[in-house]
Design an enzyme around this catalytic site. Structure first.
Site, mmCIF file in Angstrom:
data_model
loop_
_atom_site.group_PDB
_atom_site.id
_atom_site.type_symbol
_atom_site.label_atom_id
_atom_site.label_comp_id
_atom_site.label_asym_id
_atom_site.label_seq_id
_atom_site.Cartn_x
_atom_site.Cartn_y
_atom_site.Cartn_z
ATOM 1 N N GLU A 7 0.822 -1.216 0.000
ATOM 2 C CA GLU A 7 0.000 0.000 0.000
ATOM 3 C C GLU A 7 0.851 1.259 0.000
ATOM 4 O O GLU A 7 0.457 2.282 -0.534
ATOM 5 C CB GLU A 7 -0.933 0.005 1.209
ATOM 6 N N LYS A 8 2.038 1.155 0.601
ATOM 7 C CA LYS A 8 2.888 2.337 0.728
ATOM 8 C C LYS A 8 4.348 1.902 0.795
ATOM 9 O O LYS A 8 4.645 0.724 1.081
ATOM 10 C CB LYS A 8 2.498 3.141 1.975
ATOM 11 N N ASP A 112 -3.128 -2.505 3.140
ATOM 12 C CA ASP A 112 -3.414 -2.541 4.569
ATOM 13 C C ASP A 112 -4.602 -3.458 4.846
ATOM 14 O O ASP A 112 -5.452 -3.667 3.971
ATOM 15 C CB ASP A 112 -3.716 -1.130 5.083
ATOM 16 N N ASP A 114 -7.690 -3.741 5.618
ATOM 17 C CA ASP A 114 -9.019 -3.160 5.767
ATOM 18 C C ASP A 114 -9.641 -2.994 4.382
ATOM 19 O O ASP A 114 -9.063 -3.384 3.367
ATOM 20 C CB ASP A 114 -8.957 -1.815 6.497
ATOM 21 N N TYR A 331 -0.885 -1.616 13.624
ATOM 22 C CA TYR A 331 -1.710 -0.841 12.686
ATOM 23 C C TYR A 331 -2.641 0.104 13.442
ATOM 24 O O TYR A 331 -3.404 -0.316 14.311
ATOM 25 C CB TYR A 331 -2.529 -1.796 11.820
ATOM 26 N N ARG A 333 -5.133 2.421 12.360
ATOM 27 C CA ARG A 333 -6.474 2.848 11.933
ATOM 28 C C ARG A 333 -7.505 1.767 12.263
ATOM 29 O O ARG A 333 -8.188 1.240 11.394
ATOM 30 C CB ARG A 333 -6.467 3.174 10.443
#
Length: 668
Positions: A7-8, A112, A114, A331, A333
């Site tokens: 993701e990043k 991530d 989610d 994580y 969030r």
């Protein structure tokens, strides 16, 4: 080759450290065994702007954008015509990912864990028409031990596709509301002479609405005087305090059950003054207070806001840095405060590492018992995420900035406290009758401080009076009676922390019992990842303002809320959305069914907005002398945020031409 798409960059680097990077290229890593790792920068694609779906015959403004017109609303793409386009700053990396996808024999979605993490990689694969099989890497931390475990337990990506589908449905619905209703109400304001951009959103608008209501409740609040009696009593030369309890059918009370008749208080005091009391009952009961759960992002934000005055953005940024840069916490969030039982076996190692890298915590870590299993370990209360906790990473906390240190401290203490005994105390309650009037006193005596030893500075000070041993029918001397004149208090202004908490528990702010029930069963307004940003956007758009820690609605924010129909500002819409999105996750509902309902709603709301005019914000005078060089319409002189002035075309937002102010005239 096998290609990981993270993701990043920070996640890509963490995976690369475990797989073993042998070559670093521009935009990707080459690892041992011919594995490749590339990365996104969050969402690389975004929904096309409304202009994409509108006819090319529509007139354009001086920036080449199609002019906003009521006759073009609502803008609703056909289900098969929704288009995603590359973000302007992501094209180079996106093309690089596309080339790697073409050469991959197997792909690993390392977004991530989610909905959004699932979607942002899946949509890239769809954009490049990927045909290779896809696996899913799903972990909640990026320390070495967790990454190895995740790499050893890769799943089929199709098992997680539904999360991405729910995220895609939410994105489309938010686009429909945001693009159509923002345009509809901005144009309605134009008809009333206003030149403001009014943004409307599924989460933003109900959030603003609860702030507006709170501010008005504070402004209209009138304190009410009410009364009570405090008593100082003595038994065997030991003094203690007690409080008068009204009778069930007490005269002189208001609708809230507060005594407002001062004469009654005076009569009660006069009747029992200088009289002795009799002990009606004496109970001493051992009590336990179980460990508080660990932190979700919202819970952490509330504590950090109250303790340090941090904003939601401050907390989110610190948590992201602790997770991505320092790898010291899991994580962030997450909306979950509980931990999976499978991770309980990691406790001893985590505590050991915490002790090594955090010498300041040595004394409380040494007293922790990793065999204690608090109620925070509960599989039934965890899902894709768990609470924010320290990781197994042997990092360097000395590199943290002050905000990161403070947030890390909260997370560490929350985790360590899980391995302390339960807090225990003795609760004493005494009922005393004085001439037919009941007085009650209570007190706690700690018998085992337990997990509260981890929070020494936060030890509760109230309700700690030590009470003597008594027996029923013992006589008590009334030393003093004090008439207490009390005033009701207005509700407090929202702060960043309390507003995020309100968004998480929005059901508390809804009066309709049916709506309250539905909202309580869902996840609140927004997500852990978006709440801080939504508040920040409301401030940037001039709907909220900051006054120290307080968040206060502006005149423009109130006017917007007053102009909108209840269905747009009511949080029940979010709850209904979430139920349908969970249906998509559980395969009991489809995106197509979801969008049909959204289209019907948008059509109805746009029609309402097309009626009448809306007068909001500053309505500037249009100059008959100074004209716009691009479209010929009159200019307006407007105040800027810095306190000076500037000139803007009166046809805004259709024409966005602006000029500097030069002594009351536009500088051309």
């Amino acid at each position: 080759m096998r290609l990981f798409i993270a993701e990043k960059p920070s996640v890509a680097k963490a995976i690369g450290d475990v797989l073993g990077v042998v070559d670093k290229k521009n935009g990707y890593f080459v690892c041992q065994n011919g594995e490749y790792i590339t990365w996104c920068f969050g969402h690389m694609l975004e929904s096309a702007e409304p202009d994409f779906y509108l006819s090319d015959d529509i007139p354009k403004d001086n920036n080449g954008r199609k002019i906003w017109r009521e006759e073009d609303l609502p803008i609703i793409p056909a289900p098969e015509n929704w288009v995603k386009v590359p973000k302007a700053d992501s094209k180079e990396q996106l093309n690089r990912i596309g080339e790697l996808i073409k050469n991959a024999s197997q792909i690993v979605n390392a977004g991530d864990p989610d909905r959004e993490g699932q979607l942002l990689v899946d949509e890239v694969l769809e954009y490049f028409n990927n045909k290779a099989p896809v696996l899913r890497y799903w972990v909640n931390a990026i320390d070495t031990a967790t990454i190895k475990k995740g790499l050893d337990t890769l799943k089929d990506n199709t098992d997680f596709i539904r999360y991405g589908e729910a995220a895609a449905a939410r994105d489309k619905a938010d686009w429909l509301i945001g693009m159509n209703l923002s345009r509809a109400y901005t144009l309605k304001a134009q008809r009333g002479g206003s030149r403001v951009l009014l943004t409307v959103g599924r989460v933003q608008t109900p959030t603003l609405a609860i702030v507006v209501k709170r501010d008005r409740d504070i402004e209209s609040f009138k304190p009410k005087l009410h009364y009570s009696i405090g008593a100082t009593l003595k038994y065997n030369n030991q003094m203690f305090n007690a409080e008068w309890q009204m009778k069930d059918e007490q005269q002189g009370t208001d609708e809230e059950g507060r005594l407002i008749d001062e004469k009654i208080i005076t009569e009660v005091i006069n009747n029992i003054k200088n009289k002795n009391g009799i002990v009606e009952s004496f109970t001493r009961t051992p009590k336990k207070k179980y460990h508080p759960a660990c932190f979700s992002l919202s819970a952490l934000t509330l504590v950090a806001s109250n303790k340090y005055g941090y904003s939601g953005v401050d907390v989110l940024n610190a948590c992201q840095s602790l997770y991505e840069k320092h790898k010291l916490t899991s994580y962030p969030r997450t909306d979950c405060c509980y931990l999976p039982e499978s991770q309980f076996n990691d406790a001893a190692n985590i505590l050991s590492i915490l002790g090594k890298i955090n010498p300041d915590y040595k004394s409380i870590i040494e007293k922790a018992d990793p065999t204690i299993k608090s109620k925070t370990w509960d599989d039934s209360k965890t899902s894709a995420h768990h609470a924010i906790i320290p990781t197994l990473h042997n990092g360097d906390p000395t590199k943290l900035n002050q905000i990161e240190k403070n947030i890390y401290d909260l997370i560490i203490r929350s985790y360590i406290s899980q391995f302390y005994p339960i807090h225990e105390y003795m609760r004493t309650v005494i009922n005393i009758d004085i001439c037919g009037e009941l007085f009650i006193t209570s007190g706690n005596v700690v018998t085992n401080s337990g997990w509260k030893d981890v929070y020494q500075e936060d030890e509760e000070k109230s309700d700690q009076q030590s009470l003597p041993d008594m027996n029923k029918n013992d006589s008590v001397i009334c030393v003093e009676l004090i008439k207490k004149s009390l005033k009701t208090k207005a509700p407090p202004f929202f702060t960043d922390g309390t507003l995020i908490n309100a968004m998480s528990n929005i059901y508390r702010y809804v009066d309709n019992p049916e709506h309250k029930k539905i909202l309580k069963e869902e996840d609140g307004l927004g997500t852990e990842a978006t709440r801080a940003t939504i508040i920040s956007d409301l401030i940037k758009r001039g709907f909220l303002k900051e006054d120290g820690k307080k968040l206060i609605s502006t005149k423009l924010g109130r006017e917007l809320i007053d102009a909108l129909p209840d269905s747009v500002k009511n949080p029940i819409l979010t709850a209904i959305y979430e139920r349908m999105l969970k249906g998509i996750e559980n395969k009991t509902f489809t995106i197509e069914e979801f969008l049909i309902k959204q289209e019907s709603y948008i059509n109805e709301q746009v029609e309402k907005a097309k009626n009448g005019v809306l007068k909001v914000g500053h309505i500037p005078k249009v100059s008959n002398i100074h004209k716009c060089d691009d479209c010929g319409k009159g200019l307006c002189r407007l105040p800027s945020k810095s306190g000076s002035f500037y000139w803007r075309c009166s046809d805004y937002p259709a024409c966005t031409k602006t000029y500097f102010d030069n002594k009351g005239k536009p500088k051309k």
